[in-house]
Design a protein around this motif. Structure first.
Motif, short mmCIF file in Angstrom:
data_model
loop_
_atom_site.label_atom_id
_atom_site.label_comp_id
_atom_site.label_asym_id
_atom_site.label_seq_id
_atom_site.Cartn_x
_atom_site.Cartn_y
_atom_site.Cartn_z
N TYR A 34 0.85 -1.19 0.00
CA TYR A 34 0.00 0.00 0.00
C TYR A 34 0.88 1.25 0.00
O TYR A 34 1.85 1.33 0.75
CB TYR A 34 -0.93 0.01 1.22
CG TYR A 34 -1.97 -1.09 1.16
CD1 TYR A 34 -3.16 -0.91 0.47
CD2 TYR A 34 -1.73 -2.33 1.76
CE1 TYR A 34 -4.11 -1.92 0.39
CE2 TYR A 34 -2.67 -3.35 1.68
CZ TYR A 34 -3.86 -3.13 1.00
OH TYR A 34 -4.78 -4.15 0.90
N VAL A 35 0.54 2.21 -0.84
CA VAL A 35 1.33 3.43 -0.98
C VAL A 35 0.91 4.42 0.10
O VAL A 35 -0.27 4.78 0.19
CB VAL A 35 1.14 4.06 -2.37
CG1 VAL A 35 2.10 5.23 -2.54
CG2 VAL A 35 1.35 3.03 -3.46
N GLN A 36 1.87 4.88 0.91
CA GLN A 36 1.58 5.83 1.98
C GLN A 36 2.03 7.24 1.64
O GLN A 36 1.40 8.22 2.03
CB GLN A 36 2.23 5.38 3.29
CG GLN A 36 1.76 4.02 3.77
CD GLN A 36 0.28 3.99 4.12
OE1 GLN A 36 -0.35 5.03 4.32
NE2 GLN A 36 -0.30 2.79 4.21
N ILE A 39 9.82 8.28 -17.15
CA ILE A 39 10.85 7.33 -16.71
C ILE A 39 11.89 8.09 -15.90
O ILE A 39 11.92 9.32 -15.93
CB ILE A 39 11.52 6.60 -17.90
CG1 ILE A 39 12.18 7.59 -18.85
CG2 ILE A 39 10.51 5.73 -18.63
CD1 ILE A 39 12.99 6.91 -19.93
N ASP A 40 12.72 7.34 -15.18
CA ASP A 40 13.71 7.97 -14.28
C ASP A 40 13.01 8.92 -13.31
O ASP A 40 13.52 10.01 -13.00
CB ASP A 40 14.78 8.72 -15.07
CG ASP A 40 15.59 7.81 -15.97
OD1 ASP A 40 15.94 6.69 -15.52
OD2 ASP A 40 15.86 8.19 -17.12
N SER A 41 11.85 8.52 -12.83
CA SER A 41 11.06 9.40 -11.97
C SER A 41 10.31 8.59 -10.93
O SER A 41 10.13 7.38 -11.06
CB SER A 41 10.07 10.21 -12.81
OG SER A 41 9.15 9.36 -13.46
N GLY A 42 9.85 9.30 -9.90
CA GLY A 42 9.01 8.67 -8.89
C GLY A 42 9.75 8.28 -7.63
O GLY A 42 10.91 7.87 -7.67
N LEU A 43 9.06 8.42 -6.51
CA LEU A 43 9.56 8.02 -5.19
C LEU A 43 8.36 7.60 -4.36
O LEU A 43 7.38 8.33 -4.27
CB LEU A 43 10.31 9.17 -4.52
CG LEU A 43 10.91 8.92 -3.15
CD1 LEU A 43 12.00 7.84 -3.22
CD2 LEU A 43 11.48 10.21 -2.57
N TRP A 44 8.41 6.40 -3.77
CA TRP A 44 7.27 5.84 -3.07
C TRP A 44 7.67 5.25 -1.73
O TRP A 44 8.75 4.65 -1.60
CB TRP A 44 6.64 4.70 -3.89
CG TRP A 44 6.07 5.09 -5.20
CD1 TRP A 44 4.77 5.42 -5.49
CD2 TRP A 44 6.77 5.17 -6.46
NE1 TRP A 44 4.63 5.70 -6.83
CE2 TRP A 44 5.83 5.56 -7.46
CE3 TRP A 44 8.10 4.95 -6.84
CZ2 TRP A 44 6.19 5.74 -8.79
CZ3 TRP A 44 8.46 5.13 -8.17
CH2 TRP A 44 7.50 5.52 -9.12
N ILE A 45 6.79 5.41 -0.75
CA ILE A 45 6.90 4.70 0.53
C ILE A 45 5.75 3.71 0.59
O ILE A 45 4.58 4.08 0.48
CB ILE A 45 6.84 5.66 1.73
CG1 ILE A 45 8.11 6.53 1.76
CG2 ILE A 45 6.71 4.89 3.04
CD1 ILE A 45 8.13 7.55 2.89
#
Length: 221
Positions: free
Chosen positions: A45-47, A159-165
């Protein structure tokens, strides 16, 4: 007055240093001894996440991601099937089905993209930290190469993008989220880029159909 000038000069220097910090930092790294089978064994689950071309802010609610190894690779060599699910505020749903392949298994470096395109058109999916016992992970679209006042960021394109917890539990655990944020901060990321994903009042989601199903073996390229 002199003290005020010194303080102003110090703040200016601090901002200048941060804005011109080396990106990615020398200490930047992904996970070590990554266990792919355990990582993809259950839903994430993305927080929190960073806004980018594929993830505009109007999608920041009721998101989860799940992955499963394919029985056989695709024509282009993808070996992992992904499923990104978003419950929209108007009651509709968005379901995306990307494909992934492994670049460096031990370091948790994968590529993810459209299943019908060659891997050359896929973007990095790097697992930065992962703890199954505590139920958290963080993923970036590669190394954070762009310098900002708060630290380093990845790009904002497709592309070369995004950051997720990620967390295993849908209900937000603030202490756990802050722990992962601290880990990302220690790796040089600009934490101000991360925005909350609202996991409250979500429709009752179907249980992960893969639990407790055993994973199927497939050659990893």
């Amino acid at each position: 007055m002199l003290g005020q000038r010194i303080e102003t000069f110090f703040c200016f220097c601090l901002v200048f240093v941060l804005a011109n910090a080396k990106c990615p930092p020398d200490n930047f790294s992904t996970v070590e001894d990554f266990d792919l089978d355990r990582y993809i064994s259950k839903r994430w689950y993305v927080q929190q996440q960073m806004e980018c071309g594929l993830e505009p802010a109007d999608l920041f609610q009721c998101q989860y991601a799940e992955y499963e190894k394919m029985i056989t690779p695709t024509f282009w060599g993808h070996t992992i099937a992904g499923h990104d699910h978003i419950d929209m505020p108007d009651g509709s749903v968005k379901d995306l089905h990307p494909c992934a392949s492994v670049v460096n298994l031990r370091k948790g470096m994968l590529l993810v993209g459209e299943c019908f395109l060659p891997r050359a058109f896929a973007g990095p999916y790097w697992v930065l930290t992962y703890n199954e016992a505590e139920g958290y992970a963080a993923v970036s679209g590669g190394a954070p190469k762009h310098s900002f006042p708060g630290g380093c960021r990845v790009g904002t394109g497709h592309i070369d993008s995004g950051l997720w917890i990620f967390t295993r539990e849908q209900q937000r655990n603030e202490n756990l989220v802050q722990k992962v944020r601290n880990i990302l901060g220690s790796k040089g990321f600009d934490l101000s880029a991360l925005k909350d994903v609202d996991q409250s009042d979500c429709p009752t989601s179907l249980p992960d159909p893969r639990e407790p199903k055993a994973l199927r073996a497939v050659p990893i390229l």
